[in-house]
Design a protein around this motif. Sequence first.
Motif, short mmCIF file in Angstrom:
data_model
loop_
_atom_site.label_atom_id
_atom_site.label_comp_id
_atom_site.label_asym_id
_atom_site.label_seq_id
_atom_site.Cartn_x
_atom_site.Cartn_y
_atom_site.Cartn_z
N ALA A 65 0.84 -1.26 -0.03
CA ALA A 65 -0.33 0.38 0.25
C ALA A 65 0.94 1.54 -0.11
O ALA A 65 0.85 2.45 -0.99
N LEU A 66 1.85 1.11 0.75
CA LEU A 66 2.61 2.48 0.81
C LEU A 66 3.92 2.65 -0.31
O LEU A 66 3.95 3.75 -1.24
N ARG A 67 4.15 1.09 -1.49
CA ARG A 67 4.85 1.64 -2.99
C ARG A 67 3.74 2.22 -3.09
O ARG A 67 4.03 3.65 -4.65
N ARG A 68 2.04 1.90 -3.41
CA ARG A 68 1.07 2.21 -4.74
C ARG A 68 1.31 3.85 -4.51
O ARG A 68 0.11 4.33 -5.42
N ALA A 69 1.61 4.12 -3.01
CA ALA A 69 1.04 5.35 -2.75
C ALA A 69 2.07 6.39 -3.29
O ALA A 69 2.15 7.93 -2.54
N LEU A 70 3.54 5.68 -3.14
CA LEU A 70 4.59 6.55 -3.47
C LEU A 70 5.32 6.77 -4.61
O LEU A 70 6.37 5.38 -5.21
N PRO A 71 4.80 6.53 -5.75
CA PRO A 71 4.91 7.09 -7.76
C PRO A 71 6.26 7.79 -7.41
O PRO A 71 7.21 7.65 -6.96
N GLY A 72 7.01 6.43 -8.23
CA GLY A 72 8.35 7.01 -9.11
C GLY A 72 9.20 6.65 -7.78
O GLY A 72 10.58 7.16 -7.72
N ALA A 73 9.32 5.98 -6.83
CA ALA A 73 10.34 5.93 -5.56
C ALA A 73 10.75 4.12 -6.23
O ALA A 73 9.84 3.53 -6.53
N ALA A 74 12.49 4.50 -5.62
CA ALA A 74 12.71 2.63 -5.33
C ALA A 74 13.04 2.65 -4.89
O ALA A 74 13.44 2.79 -3.09
N TRP A 75 12.33 1.37 -4.69
CA TRP A 75 11.82 0.58 -3.46
C TRP A 75 13.41 -1.34 -2.79
O TRP A 75 13.74 -1.55 -4.44
N HIS A 76 13.58 -1.12 -1.97
CA HIS A 76 14.24 -2.07 -1.48
C HIS A 76 13.48 -3.27 -0.06
O HIS A 76 12.92 -2.29 0.52
N VAL A 77 13.16 -4.14 -0.51
CA VAL A 77 11.90 -5.16 0.44
C VAL A 77 12.92 -6.30 0.52
O VAL A 77 13.31 -6.62 0.31
N HIS A 78 13.27 -6.25 2.19
CA HIS A 78 14.05 -7.91 1.82
C HIS A 78 13.99 -8.43 3.37
O HIS A 78 13.52 -7.87 4.37
N LEU A 79 14.07 -9.63 2.82
CA LEU A 79 13.94 -11.01 4.89
C LEU A 79 15.40 -11.04 5.07
O LEU A 79 15.77 -12.24 4.25
N ASP A 80 16.04 -9.90 6.05
CA ASP A 80 17.65 -10.66 6.17
C ASP A 80 18.13 -10.69 4.85
O ASP A 80 17.68 -9.58 4.43
N ASP A 81 18.76 -11.50 4.38
CA ASP A 81 19.86 -11.43 3.31
C ASP A 81 18.75 -11.94 1.82
O ASP A 81 19.15 -12.05 0.19
N LEU A 82 17.53 -11.99 1.79
CA LEU A 82 16.39 -12.81 0.87
C LEU A 82 15.43 -11.30 0.42
O LEU A 82 14.83 -10.75 1.09
#
Length: 126
Positions: A82-99
């Motif tokens: 939901a946050l990503r969809r609300a912030l256009p143009g941002a480069a996201w990095h989502v990870h579970l420790d090293d994954l």
Amino acid sequence: MSVSLYYSARRDEPLTDAETATVGRIAAARHASFPHPGEEGLHLYERGSDAAGQVLAGSTKLPRAPERVLPVIAHVLDSVTALRRALPGAAWHVHLDDLDVDWDEDEGYALPGMRDAGLLTELDGL
């Protein structure tokens, strides 16, 4: 040993006042709907000025109870979606420790099996 889910967004332009308000509304709604009191849900860091362009960041320490891990992951990843969809143009990095957790335009952020009813039932029996 603890495992955590990390999420961050970067872009050249800082958040607008409207985007900051939207992030606040999303975070409040997701906190209110979090199904596991006593566990950590979506946790956004306080924002300061960041020369590297970071506009949002946070982390969630995952529960040790096996039956709560996937529901917490699903709720937090839905929140980050939901946050990503609300912030256009941002480069996201989502990870579970090293994954790294990959983005899917239709589903958003998800891990394989995180909504599998059979797996959830099996984990609940541990």
